[in-house]
Each structure stands twice: as structure tokens, then as C-alpha cells.
Motif scaffolding. Structure first.
Motif, PDB file in Angstrom:
ATOM      1  N   THR A  51       0.831  -1.205   0.000  1.00 23.79           N
ATOM      2  CA  THR A  51       0.000   0.000   0.000  1.00 23.79           C
ATOM      3  C   THR A  51       0.865   1.254   0.000  1.00 23.79           C
ATOM      4  O   THR A  51       1.667   1.473   0.920  1.00 23.79           O
ATOM      5  CB  THR A  51      -0.921   0.017   1.239  1.00 23.79           C
ATOM      6  OG1 THR A  51      -1.653  -1.211   1.300  1.00 23.79           O
ATOM      7  CG2 THR A  51      -1.889   1.195   1.171  1.00 23.79           C
ATOM      8  N   ASP A  52       0.714   2.078  -1.064  1.00 24.16           N
ATOM      9  CA  ASP A  52       1.401   3.383  -1.179  1.00 24.16           C
ATOM     10  C   ASP A  52       2.877   3.280  -0.798  1.00 24.16           C
ATOM     11  O   ASP A  52       3.414   4.134  -0.075  1.00 24.16           O
ATOM     12  CB  ASP A  52       0.724   4.427  -0.284  1.00 24.16           C
ATOM     13  CG  ASP A  52      -0.662   4.797  -0.791  1.00 24.16           C
ATOM     14  OD1 ASP A  52      -0.872   4.716  -2.015  1.00 24.16           O
ATOM     15  OD2 ASP A  52      -1.527   5.123   0.028  1.00 24.16           O
TER      16      ASP A  52
ATOM     17  N   ASN B 293       1.088   0.057  -5.309  1.00 24.16           N
ATOM     18  CA  ASN B 293      -0.109  -0.521  -4.715  1.00 24.16           C
ATOM     19  C   ASN B 293      -0.436  -1.823  -5.451  1.00 24.16           C
ATOM     20  O   ASN B 293      -0.997  -1.809  -6.553  1.00 24.16           O
ATOM     21  CB  ASN B 293      -1.299   0.439  -4.808  1.00 24.16           C
ATOM     22  CG  ASN B 293      -1.158   1.643  -3.903  1.00 24.16           C
ATOM     23  OD1 ASN B 293      -1.453   1.593  -2.713  1.00 24.16           O
ATOM     24  ND2 ASN B 293      -0.693   2.750  -4.481  1.00 24.16           N
TER      25      ASN B 293
END
Length: 661
Positions: free
Chosen positions: A316-317, A337
Motif C-alpha cells: 500500500t502506497d 499498490n
């Protein structure tokens, strides 16, 4: 031609070749294959004169010029361009002759020396060298960088470029693809196809061998056997030979039955569909490669994982990159992501230096994200094969010590037998027998280290396999064994490899790593190769634009420094220059139009003939009368010869279009 007559080769007491006979004709491109230790490198040493036959007669034309890739790591401050230009031995000889003639003051000798320099291509030597360097993946900005400023892998690429620069009648290449990524590999294949001399290549990359060779010589049991055709044709012919000896692969029939039983049981069950499809692939390949695997050093399988978390992990990110000792950060990949699910088989694509290994190392927990997070599923167990085996191996320890340490680290959670004898028995299944379990890893060959890493991964029973160039030191038969094992594996696979045969056999989807991002690649490996060629063309166009801008800078600076009338005159000159460039583009389009039209016609004809050839091959696989077989064989030969000539014409047209672009 090269002639071996009753040649015997020994290394110490071991007989590598015994009374072998073989002929290599001028212009043939030969793939030299055989398991590790069979004698391929020793035969190369015979060809290049560093080893002499122990019996029989070996003859090679005395006038032939030979080129090969130097195995030593170059240490020099010369620029990359100068280093590669120096590989042109004919040019170097002409330059020495000129120096000697000038020292003697002999006018006639000087005239002859200049003629020889011209014939040696002194006028375009730099451009030829730079074309080789750029083709092998270097950037335009690196052409004049010192050789010592590059890492080991890139310096070996320069050694390869230097060998290609050398005018030769015989080119010897020993694993030329080891340090290349796919874009450089595609370029090298195209270059070698055009090479007019005799070429002998050792490679464990089957698609590379298929692309660049038309003869295969196989070393097995101290004998050298010649087969007409590339590696796939050799494999087919050898399979037919071994099939006559049914016992050579009868032992695999039980495994085939086991796979078929799994397919029949689960192919209609959604939760097991991917695993069933992987076994379909495994079964298709097993029927073809069974004879090869029967001769392999070993076969193995990954044990069923204890659990399969889904998802395996979620990114995630995230930003991936390096932290230096002073605490500063260098991000290579940004805003990643992605999620990894149970049963996925992901091939990771991208050029060298774009961040593939950084991505894998971070998922493998050997590096930490610079930003964002990686959330792991409960019970995630990672099996990591590092690109450099010594990243996870200890050179001073032996295989048994590695296994004992691994058993202690995992403790009771591994649920695998950990007594010393059990570990010895397990290592024996990977061909670490007897005293080999006590041999230090640092003294082992690359293939042996790779086998040890695989053994350690298998013992851990992972549910996620992270494989970063696992085939670099594996021979062809062991690569096939790895491919089969991966297709039978129940868990998830993430694979970085320049072995296209392995990627095609194992992976169902691809991720692209490049330009600071990670995303899905919608297409197959053929689409990716086309993308690489288009990207290379785009980079050349950018380089041309940069060169034009550099050339225009003096005009711009002169305009700024001068008065308005002069600046106006310069502006007029620039407008005239742009007008002339537009006219040249129109003329170029007209010039290229017939070439492009013919190229399109050739491609259409090749596509039709390839379809016809496939139909003929399928037809010949069916029962036919002798007359029908003979007629189909003649048609197939005509079709194959026509395709070959069309491919030559396609290359010529492509080169002409490229030369004018």
C-alpha cells in the motif's frame, strides 16, 4: 572447416571426450550442449588453443581469425567506447603498422598503412563500437564513462561488445546471456543472426539457442553427437532416440498418472482451477521433456505448503529503494499498490536497474520500504532465491552446516525431520552425497550453490516463492526440472528471469517494473519483446533530439550575445533550417515508402508460410504412407527454405529502414 578425428580429451584422470569425430562447416552457428561437467568448456579450450588433444587429430584453418569474450574483469580508466574500439584487432594492427612506417619515414609504407587503416574501417570504428555498447543496454550518457566506473556485470557486457567488435571467422561465446536483461538479449540475438562467420555458443537459454543456432552438438558419456537444427530440433530428435529405449523414462509414468489424477479431480473446482491448470502445463511439458529429465542430474518437487493465506500480502502506497550510511534515501519505485493472491504465478519484467531486485528484496524482508506498508497474510512463509547465491549462503560453511543452522532457526515450527542423518539424506536428494556435504560452499561451482539454495528453500515448505534469476548457473536439464517443480507447486510464485522458456512455462501474468512504477503488463512475452524494441527506438529518437539541441546551443548563445539585426539573421537561418528539415522528412518518407510496403508484404507472406509449415508438421505427425511422407517432407523443406530467405529479406529491409530513420 573444423575437423575432429578420433579426438580424446582428458582433464586430469577424467576422460571428457573419447575418440570423437565431428565436422563444423564454415558459416555454421553451433550450439554446444551437455550437462554441467560434461566437457563443454574443455572443448572450447581446444578450439581456442589453450588446451591440446590427448589423442587423435584436431584441425582448424590457420588463417581463421578468432574472437571470444575475455573472462577476466577489465580494470582500466579507458572510456567504454575506447575499450570496445580496442577490440578491433585488425584496426589495432593497422595502427601499429602506420606508427612503424612513420617512424621509418618510408613514404610507400605510410601510404600502404593508410590504405590498410581505411580497409579496417577506421572512419566508422567509433560509431560501430558505440552501436554495440548501446545495443547491450548502456545509455548514451555512459559512452565515455571510464570502464572502472561500471559494476562487474556491466563490465562483462563491455567484454562481450569488445568480442563482437573483433573481426572474426570463428566466434566463441560461453554463456553470453548471463549478465543481460531481455532488451539486450533481443538485440544480441538479432546481431548474432546476421553474423556471417562460424559461431560456437554454450548457453543454457533454450530460446536463445533456438534463435541463433542451426546445428547442435551434444556431449554425453564422453561422446560428441552432431544434430542438424537448433536446440528444440535436437531435443525432439534425442527424445525420439530415447523413446526407443522405453526404460529411460518409464520411471516418470507414475508421476504423469499422478498429475492426470489431480487434473481430473480438480479441474472443475474453482478454488483449485489455477493449480489444475499448472498441472496441465506440467503434463504437456513432461511428455515432451521426459527423456531429457531422465538424464538430468536430479529432479525434485516443492512440498505442499502447510497453509495458503489469501491474500499473501498487500502493498500500500509503498516506496522502495536504498538507505545510505548517512541516512539519506534513494527511492527507485514510488506509490506501489499491488496485492499478491494465493496461487498466482507472476513474472516480473523490466530492464536492468529499474528496480526488479529491489522489489523482490523488499518483499523478502531483506530491505524495508522507504514509505507505505507491506501487510503480510497470517502464516506467510517466504522461500527466497537471491540473484547472487552468496547473499544467502555463507562461503566458509558446508551444506550440512547450512541445513543444521536452518533447522535450528526454524525450530519446531518447521515440522520437518532435523536429525543430522535426516538432513544428510535430504541433501542427498539434491546430489550432495558423501564428502560433498562437508565441502565449503565457497569452493563450489555456481550450479552447486544454486542447488543448495533450492534445497534450503524446499526444506522450509514455503507458500510464497520469490525467485530472482534462479537459472543463471543451472544447465538445461536442471532448468527443465525446476520448471516442472514450479508448475507442481501449490503456492504462489513471483519470478524474475531472463529465461523466456521458464517465464512462458510458469507464469500466468506479468508485472512491469520501470520508470519508477510497478503495474500489470497486459500481454505475453512476445508483446514484451515488441515493447522493448519500440522502447529502444524511442530512446534513440530522444538521443537524436538531445544531439540536435546540443548542436543548436552555439547558435542560441550567439544570438543572445549579439545585436538585434544579427539575432534576426540567426532566427531567419533557424527558420530556413527547419524548412530544410521538413523537406528532408518528406523526401525520407518517399524513400522509405517502397521499403515499408515490401516489408509488409514479406511479413504477410511469412505469416502464411508459418501457418502452412505448422499444418505440414501436424500432418506428418499422423499416420501416412511412405509416398505421402516423402511428398510432405519435400513441401516442408521448400516451406522452411522460403521462410528462411524471407527472414533474410525482412532483416535487410528493416536495416535499410533503420539506417534511414
Amino acid at each position: 572447416m573444423i575437423i575432429l578425428k578420433n579426438v580424446t580429451l582428458r582433464r586430469s584422470a577424467k576422460v571428457l571426450l573419447h575418440s570423437v569425430n565431428a565436422t563444423i562447416n564454415p558459416g555454421e552457428h553451433v550450439g554446444l550442449v551437455g550437462r554441467n561437467g560434461a566437457g563443454k568448456s574443455s572443448l572450447f579450450a581446444l578450439f581456442n588453443g589453450s588446451l591440446h588433444e590427448d589423442g587423435g587429430d584436431f584441425n582448424i584453418p590457420a588463417q581463421w581469425r578468432m574472437a571470444q569474450v575475455a573472462q577476466n574483469m577489465p580494470e582500466t580508466d579507458d572510456s567504454a567506447t575506447d575499450f570496445v574500439v580496442a577490440g578491433d584487432t585488425r584496426l589495432a594492427e593497422a595502427q601499429v603498422q602506420l606508427s612503424q612506417a612513420e617512424e621509418s619515414g618510408d613514404g610507400m609504407a605510410i601510404a600502404h598503412a593508410y590504405t590498410d587503416l581505411h580497409d579496417a574501417g577506421v572512419h566508422d570504428a567509433v560509431s560501430r563500437a558505440q552501436a554495440l555498447i548501446l545495443g547491450l543496454g548502456f545509455k548514451v550518457s555512459e559512452l565515455n564513462h571510464p570502464v572502472n566506473s561500471f559494476s562487474g556485470g556491466w563490465r562483462m557486457r563491455l567484454q562481450l561488445a569488445r568480442a563482437l567488435m573483433c573481426p572474426s571467422d570463428l566466434l566463441l561465446l560461453d554463456e553470453p546471456t548471463n549478465h543481460l536483461d531481455l532488451d539486450a538479449l533481443v538485440w544480441l540475438e538479432a546481431w548474432l543472426k546476421r553474423y556471417e562467420g562460424t559461431m560456437i555458443v554454450i548457453s543454457h537459454d533454450r530460446e536463445f539457442l533456438d534463435a541463433v543456432t542451426n546445428v547442435t552438438m551434444h556431449i554425453d558419456n564422453a561422446q560428441l553427437t552432431r544434430y542438424g537444427g537448433n536446440y528444440s530440433k535436437f531435443e525432439e530428435l534425442r527424445a525420439q532416440q530415447l523413446e526407443l529405449q522405453q526404460a529411460s523414462f518409464a520411471k516418470q509414468q507414475d508421476k504423469i498418472a499422478h498429475l492426470q489424477k489431480f487434473i481430473d479431480r480438480f479441474k472443475a473446482k474453482a478454488s483449485k482451477a489455477k493449480q489444475a491448470q499448472s498441472r496441465v502445463k506440467a503434463l504437456e511439458r513432461m511428455e515432451k521433456i521426459a527423456p531429457v529429465l531422465a538424464d538430468a542430474d536430479f529432479t525434485f518437487e516443492f512440498k505442499e505448503p502447510q497453509n495458503l493465506p489469501n491474500p499473501m500480502l498487500a502493498i500500500t502506497d509503498a516506496a522502495f529503494g536504498y538507505r545510505t550510511e548517512d541516512g539519506s534515501e534513494t527511492a527507485i519505485l514510488h506509490k506501489v499498490n499491488r496485492s499478491v493472491l494465493a496461487g498466482q504465478r507472476i513474472g516480473i519484467l523490466g530492464a536492468n536497474g529499474q528496480g526488479k531486485s529491489t522489489l523482490v528484496k523488499t518483499i523478502a524482508r531483506t530491505m524495508t520500504p522507504l514509505a507505505g506498508s507491506i501487510t503480510e497474510g497470517k502464516g506467510l512463509s517466504i522461500g527466497y532465491f537471491a540473484q547472487q547465491e552468496l547473499d544467502v549462503l555463507r562461503p566458509h560453511e558446508n551444506p550440512l552446516e547450512h541445513m543444521i543452522r536452518l533447522a535450528k532457526e526454524l525450530g519446531p515450527q518447521s515440522k520437518e525431520p532435523s536429525r543430522e542423518q535426516d538432513l544428510r539424506n535430504f541433501l542427498g536428494t539434491f546430489n550432495f552425497n558423501g564428502d560433498m556435504v562437508k565441502q565449503s560452499v565457497g569452493s563450489m561451482s555456481g550450479g552447486e550453490k544454486a542447488r543448495l539454495v533450492l534445497a534450503m528453500i524446499v526444506w522450509q515448505r514455503p507458500n510464497l516463492l520469490l525467485l530472482d534469476e534462479p537459472t543463471n548457473h543451472l544447465d538445461l536439464a536442471t532448468r527443465e526440472a525446476l520448471s516442472m517443480a514450479l508448475n507442481e507447486f501449490e503456492g504462489t510464485v513471483m519470478l524474475v528471469s531472463h529465461d523466456r522458456a521458464l517465464l512462458r512455462a510458469v507464469c500466468d501474468e506479468f508485472w512491469m517494473v520501470g520508470r519508477g512504477a510497478v503495474g500489470p503488463f497486459d500481454g505475453d512475452l512476445d508483446d514484451y519483446q515488441r515493447y522493448l524494441l519500440d522502447e529502444a527506438k524511442r530512446q534513440r529518437e530522444l538521443a537524436k533530439q538531445d544531439a540536435k539541441q546540443e548542436a543548436a546551443k552555439p547558435l542560441t548563445e550567439a544570438a543572445k550575445a549579439s545585436d538585434k539585426p544579427a539575432a534576426s539573421a540567426i532566427a531567419t537561418d533557424l527558420r530556413e533550417q527547419r524548412k530544410q528539415e521538413a523537406q528532408m522528412r518528406q523526401q525520407l518518407a518517399q524513400t522509405l515508402r517502397p521499403f515499408k510496403r515490401e516489408l509488409e508484404q514479406v511479413e504477410q507472406r511469412m505469416a502464411a508460410l508459418n501457418t502452412e509449415r505448422q499444418q505440414l508438421e501436424q500432418r506428418m505427425a499422423q499416420p501416412m504412407t511412405p509416398t505421402e511422407i516423402a511428398q510432405a517432407g519435400r513441401s516442408l523443406k521448400t516451406c522452411t527454405d522460403t521462410i528462411a530467405s524471407l527472414e533474410e529479406r525482412w532483416l535487410e529491409l528493416s536495416e535499410q529502414i533503420e539506417a534511414h530513420s
